[in-house]
Design a protein around this motif. Structure first.
Motif, short mmCIF file in Angstrom:
data_model
loop_
_atom_site.label_atom_id
_atom_site.label_comp_id
_atom_site.label_asym_id
_atom_site.label_seq_id
_atom_site.Cartn_x
_atom_site.Cartn_y
_atom_site.Cartn_z
N THR A 271 5.32 -0.10 -9.40
CA THR A 271 4.99 0.59 -8.16
C THR A 271 5.16 2.10 -8.34
O THR A 271 5.66 2.56 -9.35
CB THR A 271 5.92 0.12 -7.02
OG1 THR A 271 7.27 0.39 -7.39
CG2 THR A 271 5.77 -1.37 -6.77
N VAL B 61 0.62 -2.36 -7.66
CA VAL B 61 -0.58 -2.90 -8.32
C VAL B 61 -0.32 -4.29 -8.88
O VAL B 61 -1.16 -4.82 -9.62
CB VAL B 61 -1.04 -1.96 -9.45
CG1 VAL B 61 -1.40 -0.59 -8.88
CG2 VAL B 61 0.04 -1.81 -10.53
N ILE C 34 -6.47 1.60 3.47
CA ILE C 34 -6.35 0.29 2.84
C ILE C 34 -7.70 -0.42 2.91
O ILE C 34 -8.29 -0.57 3.98
CB ILE C 34 -5.28 -0.57 3.54
CG1 ILE C 34 -3.91 0.09 3.40
CG2 ILE C 34 -5.25 -1.98 2.94
CD1 ILE C 34 -2.82 -0.62 4.17
N TYR D 191 -5.65 2.49 -1.16
CA TYR D 191 -5.10 1.26 -1.74
C TYR D 191 -6.10 0.14 -1.53
O TYR D 191 -6.44 -0.21 -0.40
CB TYR D 191 -3.77 0.92 -1.09
CG TYR D 191 -3.08 -0.30 -1.67
CD1 TYR D 191 -2.42 -0.23 -2.88
CD2 TYR D 191 -3.09 -1.52 -0.98
CE1 TYR D 191 -1.77 -1.34 -3.41
CE2 TYR D 191 -2.45 -2.64 -1.51
CZ TYR D 191 -1.79 -2.54 -2.72
OH TYR D 191 -1.14 -3.64 -3.25
N ALA E 1 0.84 -1.20 0.00
CA ALA E 1 0.00 0.00 0.00
C ALA E 1 0.87 1.25 0.00
O ALA E 1 0.57 2.23 -0.70
CB ALA E 1 -0.93 -0.01 1.22
N ASN F 46 2.20 1.65 -3.39
CA ASN F 46 1.12 1.53 -4.38
C ASN F 46 1.45 0.45 -5.41
O ASN F 46 1.43 0.69 -6.61
CB ASN F 46 0.87 2.87 -5.08
CG ASN F 46 -0.45 2.87 -5.83
OD1 ASN F 46 -1.39 2.18 -5.44
ND2 ASN F 46 -0.53 3.63 -6.91
N HIS G 281 -5.32 -8.70 -3.31
CA HIS G 281 -3.93 -8.97 -2.95
C HIS G 281 -3.73 -10.46 -2.70
O HIS G 281 -4.60 -11.14 -2.15
CB HIS G 281 -3.55 -8.18 -1.70
CG HIS G 281 -2.08 -8.09 -1.45
ND1 HIS G 281 -1.33 -9.14 -0.97
CD2 HIS G 281 -1.20 -7.06 -1.63
CE1 HIS G 281 -0.07 -8.76 -0.85
NE2 HIS G 281 0.04 -7.50 -1.25
#
Length: 275
Positions: free
Chosen positions: A156, A132, A247, A174, A127, A130, A179
């Motif tokens: 990132t 992804v 988050i 985030y 998070a 960042n 995840h």
């Protein structure tokens, strides 16, 4: 600073990565996964690997050792793949290497269990930067000698692709619902309590200094490489203190693997009412 080595032999490409990394041997007798400045994602991917990889290591997360690798494109002359040859020709000079972990396995949530404390640290860290690209679709984690290792941090800090919008981008929340470690009930609050205070200006400045000048010069809007480094420091520092409150950990997307018993149907372990 990162250790610098010289590539002595190009061994083989790794087709799993979109940037076509390759395994190389170097003059220190080490074997590395090499990422190239001439790849489509460009040098910013390598900067992200350095900043995020070194930050993770300093926070106690497992990331293979990073080095810079001098590449003479001539070592690829015997490579039969034209695409690989072109990549090597475009990448002469300084590139990035990650210590090769022989015998490591790709992370599989059905075969390897992660405790909530470690899962929380990884989710909090992702998070912060960042990330992804640590979803169940592409975990970018390895299991080596029974431990979890984090790899591939090129996708990132998306804000460094648009520096004028860095403040707004770094302030965004985030979504960790997809995840790869979401099913393990990551204890994000505990991770934030342990890690956020460690992300200091001094630490970030020290880590940003490890990104080579030649990957930072000529960045639009900045007069010097140090000015670019400062921008990375400010973005991460402002995000570290509060990202835990932004988050989101909800059910994974509907296209998740339907036959994977390791994925929890809910309620999720971190949610009230979970058993």
């Amino acid at each position: 600073m990162l250790k610098e080595v010289v590539a002595t032999r190009y061994v083989t490409p790794l087709r799993e990565g979109g940037s076509l990394p390759g395994i190389v041997e170097a003059d220190d007798l080490g074997t590395y996964v090499m990422k190239f400045t001439g790849a489509g994602q460009g040098r910013k991917t390598l900067v992200a690997e350095v900043v995020c990889g070194q930050l993770a290591r300093r926070l106690g997360l497992r990331v293979p050792e990073l080095v810079t690798i001098q590449l003479d494109p001539v070592i690829g002359l015997a490579e039969p793949d034209q695409e690989v040859q072109e990549l090597l020709k475009a990448s002469g000079g300084l590139n990035l290497g990650m210590d090769y972990l022989p015998g490591s396995l790709g992370f599989d949530p059905l075969a390897y269990e992660v405790d909530p404390r470690e899962a929380g640290k990884v989710v909090w860290f992702d998070a912060l930067i960042n990330n992804v690209d640590r979803s169940w679709r592409n975990p970018n984690m390895l299991v080596w000698h029974g431990d979890l290792w984090l790899i591939d941090h090129g996708a990132t800090m998306i804000w460094h692709h648009n520096w004028p919008g860095v403040a707004a981008s770094a302030a965004k929340p985030y979504d960790a619902s997809d995840h790869a470690l979401a099913p393990f009930g990551p204890d994000v609050a505990a991770a934030a309590a342990e890690l956020a205070s460690q992300v200091t200006e001094d630490l970030l400045t020290e880590i940003a200094a490890e990104a080579p000048d030649e990957w930072l010069v000529d960045e639009p809007g900045f007069e010097t490489a140090d000015a670019v480094r400062r921008a990375y420091v400010e973005a991460l520092l402002s995000r570290a203190a509060t990202i835990h409150s932004r988050i989101t950990l909800g059910p994974p997307s509907k296209d998740r693997p339907s036959q994977a018993p390791g994925w929890l149907a809910g309620p999720w372990p971190h949610q009230e009412g979970a058993k």
